[in-house]
Design a protein around this motif. Structure first.
Motif, PDB file in Angstrom:
ATOM      1  N   LEU A   1     -23.856 -19.700 -66.827  1.00 15.23           N
ATOM      2  CA  LEU A   1     -24.689 -20.884 -66.597  1.00 15.23           C
ATOM      3  C   LEU A   1     -25.747 -20.497 -65.573  1.00 15.23           C
ATOM      4  CD1 LEU A   1     -21.979 -23.686 -66.100  1.00 15.23           C
ATOM      5  CD2 LEU A   1     -23.060 -22.938 -68.219  1.00 15.23           C
ATOM      6  N   ILE A   2     -27.011 -20.715 -65.933  1.00 15.25           N
ATOM      7  CA  ILE A   2     -28.115 -20.355 -65.048  1.00 15.25           C
ATOM      8  C   ILE A   2     -28.814 -21.643 -64.630  1.00 15.25           C
ATOM      9  CG2 ILE A   2     -30.211 -18.954 -64.845  1.00 15.25           C
ATOM     10  CD1 ILE A   2     -29.418 -17.564 -67.454  1.00 15.25           C
ATOM     11  N   GLY A   3     -29.235 -21.724 -63.377  1.00 16.12           N
ATOM     12  CA  GLY A   3     -29.993 -22.904 -62.976  1.00 16.12           C
ATOM     13  C   GLY A   3     -30.260 -22.888 -61.489  1.00 16.12           C
ATOM     14  N   ALA A   4     -31.262 -23.643 -61.076  1.00 17.44           N
ATOM     15  CA  ALA A   4     -31.656 -23.683 -59.662  1.00 17.44           C
ATOM     16  C   ALA A   4     -30.655 -24.525 -58.860  1.00 17.44           C
ATOM     17  CB  ALA A   4     -33.057 -24.282 -59.552  1.00 17.44           C
ATOM     18  N   ASN A   5     -30.844 -24.563 -57.536  1.00 19.02           N
ATOM     19  CA  ASN A   5     -30.012 -25.411 -56.680  1.00 19.02           C
ATOM     20  C   ASN A   5     -30.082 -26.843 -57.152  1.00 19.02           C
ATOM     21  OD1 ASN A   5     -29.023 -23.595 -54.836  1.00 19.02           O
ATOM     22  ND2 ASN A   5     -30.865 -23.693 -53.576  1.00 19.02           N
ATOM     23  N   GLY A   6     -28.931 -27.476 -57.273  1.00 17.20           N
ATOM     24  CA  GLY A   6     -28.907 -28.891 -57.626  1.00 17.20           C
ATOM     25  C   GLY A   6     -29.065 -29.177 -59.108  1.00 17.20           C
ATOM     26  N   ALA A   7     -29.125 -28.130 -59.933  1.00 11.37           N
ATOM     27  CA  ALA A   7     -29.325 -28.350 -61.377  1.00 11.37           C
ATOM     28  C   ALA A   7     -28.111 -29.006 -62.032  1.00 11.37           C
ATOM     29  CB  ALA A   7     -29.628 -27.019 -62.066  1.00 11.37           C
TER      30      ALA A   7
ATOM     31  N   VAL B   1     -29.106 -22.443 -69.836  1.00 15.20           N
ATOM     32  CA  VAL B   1     -29.946 -22.788 -68.689  1.00 15.20           C
ATOM     33  C   VAL B   1     -29.795 -24.286 -68.422  1.00 15.20           C
ATOM     34  CG1 VAL B   1     -32.261 -22.740 -67.689  1.00 15.20           C
ATOM     35  CG2 VAL B   1     -31.587 -20.994 -69.363  1.00 15.20           C
ATOM     36  N   VAL B   2     -29.467 -24.603 -67.156  1.00 20.21           N
ATOM     37  CA  VAL B   2     -29.257 -26.004 -66.761  1.00 20.21           C
ATOM     38  C   VAL B   2     -30.439 -26.438 -65.902  1.00 20.21           C
ATOM     39  CG1 VAL B   2     -27.617 -27.619 -65.721  1.00 20.21           C
ATOM     40  CG2 VAL B   2     -26.803 -25.401 -66.535  1.00 20.21           C
ATOM     41  N   LEU B   3     -31.004 -27.594 -66.239  1.00 17.67           N
ATOM     42  CA  LEU B   3     -32.102 -28.153 -65.458  1.00 17.67           C
ATOM     43  C   LEU B   3     -31.892 -29.659 -65.361  1.00 17.67           C
ATOM     44  CD1 LEU B   3     -35.081 -27.700 -64.222  1.00 17.67           C
ATOM     45  CD2 LEU B   3     -35.872 -28.458 -66.474  1.00 17.67           C
ATOM     46  N   GLU B   4     -31.856 -30.142 -64.136  1.00 22.45           N
ATOM     47  CA  GLU B   4     -31.696 -31.582 -63.894  1.00 22.45           C
ATOM     48  C   GLU B   4     -30.598 -32.201 -64.753  1.00 22.45           C
ATOM     49  OE1 GLU B   4     -35.667 -33.037 -64.414  1.00 22.45           O
ATOM     50  OE2 GLU B   4     -36.342 -32.101 -62.554  1.00 22.45           O
TER      51      GLU B   4
ATOM     52  N   LEU C   1     -32.345 -13.550 -75.301  1.00 25.43           N
ATOM     53  CA  LEU C   1     -33.172 -14.470 -74.507  1.00 25.43           C
ATOM     54  C   LEU C   1     -34.209 -13.672 -73.725  1.00 25.43           C
ATOM     55  CD1 LEU C   1     -30.422 -16.888 -73.130  1.00 25.43           C
ATOM     56  CD2 LEU C   1     -32.245 -17.483 -74.730  1.00 25.43           C
ATOM     57  N   SER C   2     -35.424 -14.219 -73.616  1.00 29.58           N
ATOM     58  CA  SER C   2     -36.428 -13.503 -72.837  1.00 29.58           C
ATOM     59  C   SER C   2     -36.381 -13.989 -71.389  1.00 29.58           C
ATOM     60  CB  SER C   2     -37.819 -13.715 -73.456  1.00 29.58           C
ATOM     61  OG  SER C   2     -38.626 -14.489 -72.604  1.00 29.58           O
ATOM     62  N   VAL C   3     -36.440 -13.010 -70.474  1.00 30.56           N
ATOM     63  CA  VAL C   3     -36.355 -13.339 -69.041  1.00 30.56           C
ATOM     64  C   VAL C   3     -37.462 -14.326 -68.671  1.00 30.56           C
ATOM     65  CG1 VAL C   3     -36.537 -12.383 -66.704  1.00 30.56           C
ATOM     66  CG2 VAL C   3     -35.279 -11.136 -68.458  1.00 30.56           C
ATOM     67  N   ASP C   4     -38.665 -14.113 -69.206  1.00 28.45           N
ATOM     68  CA  ASP C   4     -39.790 -14.999 -68.860  1.00 28.45           C
ATOM     69  C   ASP C   4     -39.532 -16.426 -69.331  1.00 28.45           C
ATOM     70  OD1 ASP C   4     -41.055 -12.977 -67.662  1.00 28.45           O
ATOM     71  OD2 ASP C   4     -42.408 -12.521 -69.350  1.00 28.45           O
ATOM     72  N   GLU C   5     -39.035 -16.545 -70.565  1.00 29.68           N
ATOM     73  CA  GLU C   5     -38.779 -17.898 -71.085  1.00 29.68           C
ATOM     74  C   GLU C   5     -37.651 -18.590 -70.322  1.00 29.68           C
ATOM     75  OE1 GLU C   5     -40.381 -16.930 -75.547  1.00 29.68           O
ATOM     76  OE2 GLU C   5     -38.348 -17.703 -75.359  1.00 29.68           O
ATOM     77  N   VAL C   6     -36.625 -17.806 -69.972  1.00 31.91           N
ATOM     78  CA  VAL C   6     -35.519 -18.391 -69.205  1.00 31.91           C
ATOM     79  C   VAL C   6     -36.035 -18.828 -67.835  1.00 31.91           C
ATOM     80  CG1 VAL C   6     -33.307 -17.914 -68.080  1.00 31.91           C
ATOM     81  CG2 VAL C   6     -33.694 -17.156 -70.426  1.00 31.91           C
ATOM     82  N   ASN C   7     -36.879 -17.987 -67.228  1.00 36.04           N
ATOM     83  CA  ASN C   7     -37.450 -18.356 -65.919  1.00 36.04           C
ATOM     84  C   ASN C   7     -38.236 -19.656 -66.006  1.00 36.04           C
ATOM     85  OD1 ASN C   7     -36.865 -16.744 -63.629  1.00 36.04           O
ATOM     86  ND2 ASN C   7     -37.840 -15.019 -64.683  1.00 36.04           N
ATOM     87  N   ASP C   8     -39.015 -19.811 -67.051  1.00 34.55           N
ATOM     88  CA  ASP C   8     -39.785 -21.050 -67.226  1.00 34.55           C
ATOM     89  C   ASP C   8     -38.856 -22.247 -67.388  1.00 34.55           C
ATOM     90  OD1 ASP C   8     -42.082 -19.660 -67.010  1.00 34.55           O
ATOM     91  OD2 ASP C   8     -42.644 -19.745 -69.138  1.00 34.55           O
ATOM     92  N   ALA C   9     -37.813 -22.057 -68.198  1.00 32.79           N
ATOM     93  CA  ALA C   9     -36.865 -23.157 -68.427  1.00 32.79           C
ATOM     94  C   ALA C   9     -36.161 -23.515 -67.119  1.00 32.79           C
ATOM     95  CB  ALA C   9     -35.841 -22.751 -69.482  1.00 32.79           C
ATOM     96  N   TYR C  10     -35.845 -22.500 -66.351  1.00 31.34           N
ATOM     97  CA  TYR C  10     -35.151 -22.660 -65.062  1.00 31.34           C
ATOM     98  C   TYR C  10     -35.950 -23.567 -64.131  1.00 31.34           C
ATOM     99  CZ  TYR C  10     -33.054 -20.472 -60.774  1.00 31.34           C
ATOM    100  OH  TYR C  10     -32.418 -20.206 -59.590  1.00 31.34           O
ATOM    101  N   PHE C  11     -37.271 -23.371 -64.139  1.00 29.45           N
ATOM    102  CA  PHE C  11     -38.124 -24.173 -63.263  1.00 29.45           C
ATOM    103  C   PHE C  11     -38.701 -25.403 -63.953  1.00 29.45           C
ATOM    104  CE2 PHE C  11     -38.398 -19.988 -61.115  1.00 29.45           C
ATOM    105  CZ  PHE C  11     -37.856 -20.391 -59.897  1.00 29.45           C
ATOM    106  N   GLY C  12     -38.343 -25.596 -65.212  1.00 30.20           N
ATOM    107  CA  GLY C  12     -38.849 -26.765 -65.924  1.00 30.20           C
ATOM    108  C   GLY C  12     -40.295 -26.656 -66.335  1.00 30.20           C
ATOM    109  N   ILE C  13     -40.762 -25.412 -66.524  1.00 29.22           N
ATOM    110  CA  ILE C  13     -42.147 -25.225 -66.957  1.00 29.22           C
ATOM    111  C   ILE C  13     -42.161 -25.169 -68.487  1.00 29.22           C
ATOM    112  CG2 ILE C  13     -44.140 -23.658 -66.919  1.00 29.22           C
ATOM    113  CD1 ILE C  13     -42.856 -22.538 -64.261  1.00 29.22           C
ATOM    114  N   ASN C  14     -42.950 -26.040 -69.103  1.00 28.22           N
ATOM    115  CA  ASN C  14     -42.964 -26.064 -70.573  1.00 28.22           C
ATOM    116  C   ASN C  14     -44.005 -25.113 -71.134  1.00 28.22           C
ATOM    117  OD1 ASN C  14     -40.961 -28.067 -70.944  1.00 28.22           O
ATOM    118  ND2 ASN C  14     -42.435 -29.518 -70.083  1.00 28.22           N
TER     119      ASN C  14
END
Ligand code: ATP
Length: 235
Positions: free
Chosen positions: A34-40, A207-210, A222-235
């Motif tokens: 499970l990947i995600g930022a603090n509080g995800a 990837v967990v977001l909110e 999975l692509s690292v760039d796409e996962v990074n975008d998903a991680y930060f909620g960038i569409n």
């Protein structure tokens, strides 16, 4: 059949909806991350699987049984073990006693056999067997938490943020050990904030977001760039 299936769960803290329609599948013999930022919501997912939180919607099937709403000790007895975030251990007990606590239900010979297996995996814990666990370094405590999890001889081991507060070289060491553990066939669900490490060390990732799963797939694909975008909620 999946060993663990989290099906469309919601989890609330009071009025706050912390998990929204989360589904996760873990196949036997795999490492799922499970990947995600603090509080995800990663710890909330882990704690809900272990029975510390109750889902307000959905079910959780472990080894064929619905465990949603069961007590943590009942779930543990079914073969689900958790090495918690921050590697909590019993500080006033020796390293060895901490490990033995993980297998208190097993017969003595069996317990000693499991202990030897953990010591083979983590020789440093054998060296420190008779020391109070409060004197261990952060990395050694994490090893102790994983070791205690293995002592229960679980069907699945959940590891919440193994890397928290540890030096990179220590983290690498611990991940090497996880690989060794996985090679024995043990199924694992791990939480990791570092995208690269997470994808490298797992078979499948979410990837967990909110409080929602926003991306998932085979870690290799999975692509690292796409996962990074998903991680930060960038569409
Ligand atoms: P971290 O990496 O910081 O542990 P996380 O991804 O594990 O983050 P959670 O700890 O699951 O995230 O938190 C998810 C959300 O639920 C956050 O908004 C958090 O503030 C909230 N939360 C977590 N525990 C509680 C609680 N006991 N009561 C109220 N809100 C909580």
């Amino acid at each position: 059949m999946s060993l663990l299936e989290v099906n469309h769960i919601d989890v609330h803290y009071g009025d706050f909806l912390a998990l929204k329609d989360v589904s996760i599948h873990v196949e036997p013999g795999t490492i799922v991350s499970l990947i995600g930022a603090n509080g995800a919501g990663k710890s909330t997912i882990m704690n809900t699987i272990c029975g510390l939180n109750k889902p307000t919607k959905g079910d959780i099937i472990f080894d064929g049984q619905n465990i949603a709403g069961k007590k943590p000790n009942q779930i543990a007895r079914l073969g689900l073990s958790m090495a918690p975030e921050g590697s909590h251990c019993f500080e006033r007990m020796t390293v060895q006693d901490n490990l033995l606590m993980g297998a208190y239900l097993a017969k003595k010979d069996e317990r000693m056999q499991r202990l030897e297996n953990v010591y083979k995996l983590f020789p440093i814990l054998k060296e420190k067997a008779n020391q109070m666990s409060t004197f261990l370094s952060g990395g050694q405590r994490q090893m102790l938490a994983i070791g205690r999890g293995i002592m229960t001889q679980p069907k699945i081991l959940l590891c919440d943020e193994i890397s928290l507060g540890l030096a990179p070289v220590v983290i690498n060491d611990i991940y090497e050990k996880l690989k060794e553990i996985a090679d024995t066939g043990l199924t694992m669900l791990i939480v990791e904030q570092d995208v690269n490490r997470s994808l490298k060390s797992s078979d499948y990732a979410y990837v967990v977001l909110e409080g929602k799963i926003v991306m998932q797939g085979k870690s290799k694909e999975l692509s690292v760039d796409e996962v990074n975008d998903a991680y930060f909620g960038i569409n």
